[in-house]
Design a protein around this motif. Structure first.
Motif, mmCIF file in Angstrom:
data_model
loop_
_atom_site.group_PDB
_atom_site.id
_atom_site.type_symbol
_atom_site.label_atom_id
_atom_site.label_comp_id
_atom_site.label_asym_id
_atom_site.label_seq_id
_atom_site.Cartn_x
_atom_site.Cartn_y
_atom_site.Cartn_z
ATOM 1 N N TRP A 63 0.798 -1.220 0.000
ATOM 2 C CA TRP A 63 0.000 0.000 0.000
ATOM 3 C C TRP A 63 0.840 1.285 0.000
ATOM 4 O O TRP A 63 0.613 2.184 -0.803
ATOM 5 N N SER A 64 1.791 1.394 0.913
ATOM 6 C CA SER A 64 2.519 2.666 1.048
ATOM 7 C C SER A 64 3.334 3.006 -0.185
ATOM 8 O O SER A 64 3.671 4.174 -0.402
ATOM 9 N N GLU A 65 3.634 2.017 -1.011
ATOM 10 C CA GLU A 65 4.418 2.274 -2.216
ATOM 11 C C GLU A 65 3.563 2.818 -3.350
ATOM 12 O O GLU A 65 4.091 3.335 -4.334
ATOM 13 N N LEU A 66 2.253 2.700 -3.184
ATOM 14 C CA LEU A 66 1.301 3.418 -4.030
ATOM 15 C C LEU A 66 0.906 4.743 -3.389
ATOM 16 O O LEU A 66 1.008 5.802 -4.012
ATOM 17 N N THR A 67 0.471 4.686 -2.137
ATOM 18 C CA THR A 67 -0.190 5.843 -1.539
ATOM 19 C C THR A 67 0.744 6.994 -1.206
ATOM 20 O O THR A 67 0.379 8.164 -1.372
ATOM 21 N N HIS A 68 1.957 6.695 -0.754
ATOM 22 C CA HIS A 68 2.862 7.783 -0.383
ATOM 23 C C HIS A 68 3.352 8.551 -1.612
ATOM 24 O O HIS A 68 3.316 9.794 -1.605
ATOM 25 N N PRO A 69 3.767 7.874 -2.691
ATOM 26 C CA PRO A 69 4.055 8.644 -3.907
ATOM 27 C C PRO A 69 2.817 9.361 -4.446
ATOM 28 O O PRO A 69 2.912 10.518 -4.881
ATOM 29 N N TYR A 70 1.678 8.700 -4.417
ATOM 30 C CA TYR A 70 0.453 9.329 -4.918
ATOM 31 C C TYR A 70 0.186 10.627 -4.168
ATOM 32 O O TYR A 70 -0.158 11.652 -4.782
ATOM 33 N N TYR A 71 0.342 10.605 -2.845
ATOM 34 C CA TYR A 71 0.124 11.796 -2.029
ATOM 35 C C TYR A 71 1.066 12.924 -2.449
ATOM 36 O O TYR A 71 0.640 14.067 -2.643
ATOM 37 N N GLU A 72 2.352 12.612 -2.594
ATOM 38 C CA GLU A 72 3.326 13.635 -2.970
ATOM 39 C C GLU A 72 3.002 14.223 -4.342
ATOM 40 O O GLU A 72 3.095 15.440 -4.549
ATOM 41 N N PHE A 73 2.627 13.371 -5.284
ATOM 42 C CA PHE A 73 2.313 13.855 -6.625
ATOM 43 C C PHE A 73 1.029 14.688 -6.619
ATOM 44 O O PHE A 73 0.946 15.719 -7.302
ATOM 45 N N ALA A 74 0.032 14.236 -5.863
ATOM 46 C CA ALA A 74 -1.227 14.978 -5.794
ATOM 47 C C ALA A 74 -1.017 16.365 -5.203
ATOM 48 O O ALA A 74 -1.653 17.343 -5.636
ATOM 49 N N GLU A 75 -0.121 16.472 -4.222
ATOM 50 C CA GLU A 75 0.166 17.768 -3.610
ATOM 51 C C GLU A 75 0.750 18.747 -4.620
ATOM 52 O O GLU A 75 0.607 19.962 -4.466
#
Length: 256
Positions: A38-50
């Motif tokens: 999960w974190s390997e999807l969600t943490h990059p996704y969060y940074e990119f979304a920001e």
């Protein structure tokens, strides 16, 4: 080499990133179901979304992807219970729906994206050898000068990807990925819980060993330390605690 604004899809539109998840599989070493982390999807996704990036999800075969159980912050093991970013993603219906119908990698148009990020989890170690469409897309991103990224066990892909000249992409590159020490830790943990006999390993091979065999300069920051490294337009992240570090290098490489 500076990658600022290198091969932008369109300077007047948001950056576009393709995140690739592994399809579900059964581990040949343990018999357990395996997937992405999960974190390997969600943490990059969060940074990119920001940063206002557009993020699309792919997988080698397309369709529904499933996470490794211990990566879920709600798993009874409690291993990922402090992962609030994944918790938020999981409890946001429109985001959770993204893993239900990923696009097959073969349908990815490299020209439409600024970067590719291959996430890890346990499944890549068992499925990426045969993911030839992913091999080709990853090579195409790299040879086009686009930001080309693999994270944790997603770095398993570098065992297989060759450039157009026949050399392994990883040859003479400075890279990281899941370490031997971290594999030892995982093995010891399952042995201590009597989940596997002591002569059996969780993973069928080791990223650190194999990348060194290919002539890569493999480096790491220590056990469970968040760490990522950039060599030209290739970026690699050490393990599941390195998602944010990896994404920030992508953002830096894209010039914003």
């Amino acid at each position: 080499m500076s990658l600022k604004n290198l091969n932008p899809v369109n300077k007047n539109t948001p950056k576009r990133v393709a995140i690739v998840l592994a399809n579900p599989a059964i581990s040949s070493t343990t018999g357990w179901p395996v997937g992405f982390w999960w974190s390997e999807l969600t943490h990059p996704y969060y940074e990119f979304a920001e940063k206002g990036y557009e993020v699309l999800l792919f997988s080698p075969d397309g369709g529904k992807c499933s996470p490794d159980a211990m990566s879920d912050p709600n798993d009874p093991s409690g291993y990922s219970s402090t992962d609030l970013i994944s918790q938020g993603f999981i409890h946001t219906p429109q985001l959770l729906a993204l893993i239900e119908n990923t696009t097959p990698v073969r349908e990815m148009n490299v020209a439409e994206f600024d970067a590719i990020v291959v996430a890890g989890g346990q499944a890549p170690m068992f499925t990426f050898e045969g993911a030839t469409d992913l091999h080709e897309k990853f090579r195409a991103f790299y040879e086009a000068g686009k930001v080309t990224v693999a994270l944790c066990h997603g770095v398993a892909l570098l065992r297989y990807v060759k450039l157009s000249n026949g050399d392994y992409l990883a040859k003479n590159k400075t890279v990281t990925g899941f370490t031997n020490a971290e594999e030892d830790f995982a093995d010891t943990a399952v042995w201590s819980m009597n989940l596997l006999p002591r002569d059996q390993h969780v993973m069928p091979w080791r990223i650190e060993d194999e990348l060194k065999k290919l002539g890569a300069n493999y480096i790491q920051a220590g056990l469970w330390k968040g760490f990522a490294i950039r060599d030209g337009n290739l970026i690699t992240g050490q393990q599941n605690f390195s998602g944010a570090e990896t994404a920030k290098l992508v953002i830096q490489a894209l010039g914003e």
